[in-house]
Write a protein that holds these residues in place. Structure first.
Motif, PDB file in Angstrom:
ATOM      1  N   ILE A 146      -4.249  -5.051  -6.636  1.00 19.96           N
ATOM      2  CA  ILE A 146      -3.919  -5.293  -8.045  1.00 19.96           C
ATOM      3  C   ILE A 146      -4.725  -4.374  -8.959  1.00 19.96           C
ATOM      4  CG2 ILE A 146      -5.676  -7.048  -8.435  1.00 19.96           C
ATOM      5  CD1 ILE A 146      -2.014  -7.133  -9.670  1.00 19.96           C
ATOM      6  N   LEU A 147      -5.880  -3.875  -8.480  1.00 23.96           N
ATOM      7  CA  LEU A 147      -6.708  -3.010  -9.323  1.00 23.96           C
ATOM      8  C   LEU A 147      -6.041  -1.658  -9.577  1.00 23.96           C
ATOM      9  CD1 LEU A 147     -10.260  -3.809  -7.893  1.00 23.96           C
ATOM     10  CD2 LEU A 147      -9.135  -4.784  -9.897  1.00 23.96           C
ATOM     11  N   PRO A 148      -5.670  -0.905  -8.544  1.00 21.31           N
ATOM     12  CA  PRO A 148      -4.951   0.348  -8.840  1.00 21.31           C
ATOM     13  C   PRO A 148      -3.574   0.094  -9.452  1.00 21.31           C
ATOM     14  CG  PRO A 148      -5.002  -0.056  -6.475  1.00 21.31           C
ATOM     15  CD  PRO A 148      -5.933  -1.054  -7.093  1.00 21.31           C
ATOM     16  N   LEU A 149      -2.916  -1.013  -9.048  1.00 24.90           N
ATOM     17  CA  LEU A 149      -1.607  -1.327  -9.627  1.00 24.90           C
ATOM     18  C   LEU A 149      -1.745  -1.656 -11.109  1.00 24.90           C
ATOM     19  CD1 LEU A 149       1.405  -1.848  -9.298  1.00 24.90           C
ATOM     20  CD2 LEU A 149       0.851  -4.197  -8.589  1.00 24.90           C
ATOM     21  N   ILE A 167      -0.002   0.225 -14.265  1.00 20.79           N
ATOM     22  CA  ILE A 167       0.813  -0.495 -15.258  1.00 20.79           C
ATOM     23  C   ILE A 167       0.359  -0.143 -16.669  1.00 20.79           C
ATOM     24  CG2 ILE A 167       1.341  -2.780 -16.176  1.00 20.79           C
ATOM     25  CD1 ILE A 167       1.256  -3.809 -13.282  1.00 20.79           C
ATOM     26  N   PHE A 168      -0.958  -0.144 -16.881  1.00 22.29           N
ATOM     27  CA  PHE A 168      -1.480   0.139 -18.220  1.00 22.29           C
ATOM     28  C   PHE A 168      -1.122   1.567 -18.646  1.00 22.29           C
ATOM     29  CE2 PHE A 168      -4.672   1.429 -21.288  1.00 22.29           C
ATOM     30  CZ  PHE A 168      -4.739   0.327 -22.129  1.00 22.29           C
ATOM     31  N   GLN A 169      -1.318   2.514 -17.758  1.00 18.35           N
ATOM     32  CA  GLN A 169      -1.021   3.905 -18.109  1.00 18.35           C
ATOM     33  C   GLN A 169       0.470   4.113 -18.360  1.00 18.35           C
ATOM     34  OE1 GLN A 169      -2.578   6.094 -14.800  1.00 18.35           O
ATOM     35  NE2 GLN A 169      -4.731   5.842 -15.431  1.00 18.35           N
ATOM     36  N   ALA A 170       1.313   3.526 -17.481  1.00 19.23           N
ATOM     37  CA  ALA A 170       2.761   3.688 -17.652  1.00 19.23           C
ATOM     38  C   ALA A 170       3.257   3.017 -18.924  1.00 19.23           C
ATOM     39  CB  ALA A 170       3.489   3.116 -16.424  1.00 19.23           C
ATOM     40  N   ALA A 171       2.723   1.840 -19.243  1.00 15.23           N
ATOM     41  CA  ALA A 171       3.140   1.136 -20.458  1.00 15.23           C
ATOM     42  C   ALA A 171       2.731   1.925 -21.701  1.00 15.23           C
ATOM     43  CB  ALA A 171       2.531  -0.261 -20.481  1.00 15.23           C
ATOM     44  N   CYS A 172       1.540   2.518 -21.682  1.00 16.68           N
ATOM     45  CA  CYS A 172       1.085   3.320 -22.831  1.00 16.68           C
ATOM     46  C   CYS A 172       1.983   4.553 -23.006  1.00 16.68           C
ATOM     47  CB  CYS A 172      -0.364   3.736 -22.632  1.00 16.68           C
ATOM     48  SG  CYS A 172      -1.553   2.387 -22.827  1.00 16.68           S
ATOM     49  N   GLN A 173       2.335   5.186 -21.906  1.00 15.98           N
ATOM     50  CA  GLN A 173       3.211   6.355 -22.007  1.00 15.98           C
ATOM     51  C   GLN A 173       4.590   5.970 -22.547  1.00 15.98           C
ATOM     52  OE1 GLN A 173       2.455   9.540 -21.630  1.00 15.98           O
ATOM     53  NE2 GLN A 173       0.310   9.067 -21.092  1.00 15.98           N
ATOM     54  N   LEU A 220       0.824  -1.199   0.000  1.00 16.28           N
ATOM     55  CA  LEU A 220       0.000   0.000   0.000  1.00 16.28           C
ATOM     56  C   LEU A 220       0.866   1.260   0.000  1.00 16.28           C
ATOM     57  CD1 LEU A 220      -2.842   1.152   0.100  1.00 16.28           C
ATOM     58  CD2 LEU A 220      -2.777   0.969   2.593  1.00 16.28           C
ATOM     59  N   LYS A 221       1.935   1.239   0.794  1.00 19.46           N
ATOM     60  CA  LYS A 221       2.844   2.382   0.824  1.00 19.46           C
ATOM     61  C   LYS A 221       3.550   2.542  -0.512  1.00 19.46           C
ATOM     62  CE  LYS A 221       3.777   1.931   5.787  1.00 19.46           C
ATOM     63  NZ  LYS A 221       4.816   1.659   6.821  1.00 19.46           N
ATOM     64  N   ALA A 222       3.890   1.408  -1.141  1.00 17.49           N
ATOM     65  CA  ALA A 222       4.598   1.467  -2.415  1.00 17.49           C
ATOM     66  C   ALA A 222       3.761   2.157  -3.490  1.00 17.49           C
ATOM     67  CB  ALA A 222       4.975   0.057  -2.856  1.00 17.49           C
TER      68      ALA A 222
END
Length: 876
Positions: free
Chosen positions: A672-675, A679-685, A617-619
């Motif tokens: 895993i939902l917010p993570l 992941i999807f947003q970072a990979a698209c960028q 959660l902190k990560a």
């Protein structure tokens, strides 16, 4: 266990083949358990209400309901066979009461002149009231005249005999049976004597009206006139509990709240202002109706009028005569009563109904509505029955129904706090109490046997619940609980302690050979407990058999953790259950469908896992996650076709955390939902940046989806927003889904895939060949890519069987128009075989491990082929 449960299970649990709740080998069906509670609640309340009734506690309520129903019943038309000659207050003022002998003789003469069938003189006449003594003596000798006598109930006059001139056959006694509240509800018809019987005044009048063809017969406890039978009122009939039922009495049926017949005043008779048909061939009752007289009584109608509303004695006698005549004529005039056993059954039936309603309704408003409707139905049934003169007890079923409803609702509320509402098994709190009881019993012995706790978790339950729906999940839990109870010996205690988690307690009340109050050595106290591993092995086998849900067989496995007491240590129930839970998670980690016995190191691992979840959660909040990219290579050209985005976690103080350690924790906690969205947003960028740097490469990005993400209702909307923000074409993104994730609810999965395809995403099945997918469904999925699992690729150069599997998958992919990606390539020989089999793409450590973005950029800047093009058949 509360007392109702104890009683129900004791009654039913001793039947051959049945056992108590939470025990094997044959679980008591839920409907029998509920039936036991219904039986207990209804019998308890019915017994209490019956006891209160027998001591007279309900008599005032029942009589009040009798009065109420009497008032509510529609008035019958006036009886054309009877006329009341009432001496009113005005008559008394005009002719002075009591009437003189001459005036009374004149009255009788005028009546006889119009041929009445019978004249009932409801006036005490023993004192000479001159003038007119001779005249009155003559009139009293008329054969159709009935006189009245008082047998001693009159508080003022005491016993008053009839006139001497009247024959005994023409005399009736006046003795209104009056209840303790002063209300007249009964009609005393006849009292037997040693020499002869005594007739009531109303009975004498009725028999005189009927004529000589109708004689009174006394047959046992009933009277008979013609074909009409008058059963004598019993001590507990009509709401009474200990009524004075001397003689032959019936409940009085009132025709209405006024006089039941036409009323003729004395003045009208003497002045000739009347219709002679009111007298001819009728029964004429002469009596005082003046309010100042003492001949006034309370009736069931009194509470419906003014407080001092009273009915005259002659009017009450008219009601009595009318009731007798109607009964002889075959009309419904007599109250009928249920036998005692029927009244008890009537009461118990409503108690059972109340208990069933309380146990079957889920919400308070439903309980209130159902209870109100049933109470209205009860009162309505009683009203209809009383309208037809069928006496139905009302107060006792109303009280019984209400009390049972409250008792059963309270019992159910208490039951729900101690039992699982779905399976009916005890819950966690009750299970902890059972562990404490077992620990207490163990302390009584010199060499106690261990207390063993097993914790069971259904593997892959979340996948089934999320893919097939909660209804299927509930059905699986029910089937699992029933199979679990059938599979265990009777010495066990079972509880449901979580969503898909169950617990078992193994312990004996006392070791073999040891009795209460005695302590001596038993050769092998652990002999019985030593069979626990055998029980668990057998349990694993039986619980692993597939379950059938809605016509579909679902494979099932169970992970079990075991904890037990040890000599020299003080144990607490919550710690034993916690340790068994910890061991169960260890069994899931090491491999499903097994059991593990708790060891001290497991608790340390569990604490570490909790810390891991907290750090996760902190990560997310601190941005500690990174994306690494593993290249996907075109096997025929050796060029990099794209990358698979893989998440990495780098803690500031401990460095990288293995994905296998934190991904399962993120799945279970829901992080895993917010993570996954990050992941999807970072990979698209990242892909957007590489496309700007290398516009001619036409790179694609593969992104893994979790089962939790697939169940998100706004998943497609989130992805659409990310695509719009990054300005990445959807066909540059490949979403990877495992077989097990798509083979749940097929139609829902296809619908989701089509929505994702509407954004031009490419869809891939990851780890193909390792799941339990059905090829009959594969062609229906809008897929673009099959990814061959590395377990096959890694052995393709050493195993003909694995090569055959890879060939089959490649052929299947081509037939379905899909690309095929081989995962886990580590040798050049594997590459040559895959090239020979015309595999499209590959990825693995041979080409590159997952790379940070900078290393991936360096790889793209040097576009040399990562593999040599296929030119010849490899040699083996």
């Amino acid at each position: 266990m509360n007392f109702p449960d104890f009683l129900s299970t004791q009654l039913l649990g001793h039947l051959p083949g049945w056992s108590k709740p939470g025990q094997g080998p044959f679980p008591l069906p839920r409907f029998l358990l509920v039936g036991g509670r219904v039986l207990f609640s209804s019998l308890l309340v019915a017994g209490i209400v019956t006891g209160v009734k027998h001591i007279g506690g309900l008599e005032p309520l029942e009589l009040a309901y009798l009065d109420f129903s009497t008032r509510q019943r529609s008035d019958l038309p006036i009886d054309p066979r009877i006329t009341v000659l009432g001496i009113t207050e005005a008559d008394c003022q005009r002719y002075r009461c009591p009437l003189s002998d001459a005036l009374l003789a004149d009255t009788l003469s005028r009546l006889q002149a119009h041929s009445p069938r019978v004249v009932g003189l409801d006036i005490y006449r023993t004192i000479v009231r001159p003038p007119g003594r001779m005249a009155i003596e003559t009139r009293l000798q008329a054969s159709n005249l009935i006189a009245i006598m008082n047998v001693g109930s009159d508080p003022v006059n005491g016993q008053v005999p009839a006139p001497e001139q009247v024959d005994p056959e023409r005399i009736g006694f006046n003795d209104f049976p009056t209840d303790l509240d002063g209300i007249i509800r009964r009609n005393l018809l006849y009292v037997g004597g040693q020499d002869h019987g005594y007739y009531a005044f109303g009975l004498r009048v009725a028999l005189a009206y009927l004529g000589e063809d109708y004689d009174l017969k006394v047959v046992g406890d009933q009277l008979q006139i013609g074909k009409a039978v008058f059963p004598a009122l019993k001590t507990k009939d009509g709401g009474y509990q200990d009524v004075d039922n001397a003689g032959y009495q019936v409940l009085l049926r009132y025709r209405g709240q006024q006089a039941p017949a036409a009323v003729l005043t004395l003045t009208q008779l003497l002045t000739g202002d009347f219709d002679s048909d009111l007298i001819r061939d009728r029964a004429i009752l002469i009596g005082t109706t003046a309010q100042s007289s003492k001949d006034l009584f309370l009736t069931p109608f009194s509470s419906n009028q003014q407080q001092n509303f009273l009915m005259s004695g002659v009017e009450i006698h008219a009601h009595m005569v009318s009731q007798i005549l109607d009964a002889v004529a075959g009309e419904t005039a007599l109250y009928r009563f249920l036998p005692p056993w029927s009244e008890l059954l009537w009461l118990w039936g409503w108690c059972v109904t109340a208990s069933l309603v309380a146990w079957s309704t889920r919400r308070p408003w439903q309980l209130g509505l159902a209870g109100s409707v049933l109470l209205a139905g009860l009162l309505g049934t009683g009203a209809v029955a009383m309208g037809r003169l069928l006496w139905l007890p009302i107060a006792e079923p109303v009280i019984g129904f209400t009390v049972t409803l409250g008792l059963a609702a309270t019992h159910r509320l208490l039951y729900r706090t101690t039992h699982d509402p779905l399976t009916g098994l005890p819950n966690r709190e009750v299970f902890l109490d059972q562990i404490q009881a077992a620990l207490n019993r163990a302390q009584r012995y010199a060499q106690p046997s261990p207390v063993v706790v097993a914790f069971l978790g259904i593997d892959r339950f979340k996948v089934i619940n999320e893919s097939l729906g909660h209804q299927a999940g509930d059905q699986l839990l029910l089937s699992f609980a029933e199979r679990l109870q059938r599979s265990l010996p009777p010495q066990t205690y079972i509880a449901r302690v979580g969503g898909d988690e169950f617990a078992i307690l193994f312990h004996h009340d006392r070791p073999k050979g040891q009795r209460w109050g005695r302590r001596f050595t038993v050769p092998d106290l652990n002999a019985e407990v030593a069979t626990v591993p055998q029980v668990l092995d057998q349990l694993q086998q039986q619980l692993s058999a597939p379950f059938e849900l809605f016509g579909r067989k679902i494979p099932n496995t169970v992970s079990i953790g075991v904890a037990m007491t040890q000599a020299g240590y003080e144990h607490r129930p919550v710690n034993l259950l916690r340790d068994a839970h910890t061991a169960m998670y260890r069994s899931k980690t090491l491999g499903q469908s097994r059991y593990e016995v708790f060891a001290a190191g497991m608790l340390v691992d569990a604490v570490n896992r909790l810390e891991l979840e907290s750090d996760l959660l902190k990560a997310l909040e601190n941005g500690e996650f990174l994306l690494y990219y593993q290249p996907i290579v075109h096997l025929q050209t050796g060029a990099v076709a794209g990358f698979e985005a893989l998440v990495r976690w780098k803690q500031p103080d401990r460095g990288f955390v293995q994905p296998g350690a934190f991904i399962p924790a993120a799945e279970e906690t829901g992080l895993i939902l917010p993570l996954g969205q990050w992941i999807f947003q970072a990979a698209c960028q990242q892909l957007k940046q590489w496309n700007r740097q290398f516009p001619r490469r036409h790179l694609t990005m593969s992104i893994n989806l979790s089962s939790r993400q697939l169940s998100q209702p706004d998943l497609v909307q989130q992805f659409a927003q990310s695509l719009e923000k990054s300005q990445i074409p959807g066909d540059r993104i490949r979403l990877e889904i495992t077989e097990s994730m798509v083979m749940g609810d097929i139609e829902t999965t296809i619908d989701l895939m089509l929505k994702l395809k509407s954004l031009n995403f490419k869809l891939a099945i990851d780890d193909f060949g390792t799941g339990y997918s059905s090829l009959s469904y594969l062609h229906r999925f809008p897929l673009d890519t099959l990814k061959v699992d590395k377990s096959f690729v890694g052995r393709v150069d050493r195993s003909n069987e694995d090569r055959a599997i890879v060939q089959t998958i490649l052929t299947l992919g081509k037939q379905l128009g899909m690309d095929v990606v081989a995962e886990g390539i580590e040798t050049q020989q594997q590459v040559r075989i895959l090239q020979q089999e015309a595999c499209d793409y590959g990825q693995g450590y041979l080409f590159a491990k997952p790379l940070p973005p900078e290393a991936a950029v360096e790889l793209l800047r040097h576009p040399s082929p990562l593999v040599k093009p296929f030119t010849e058949t490899p040699n083996f």
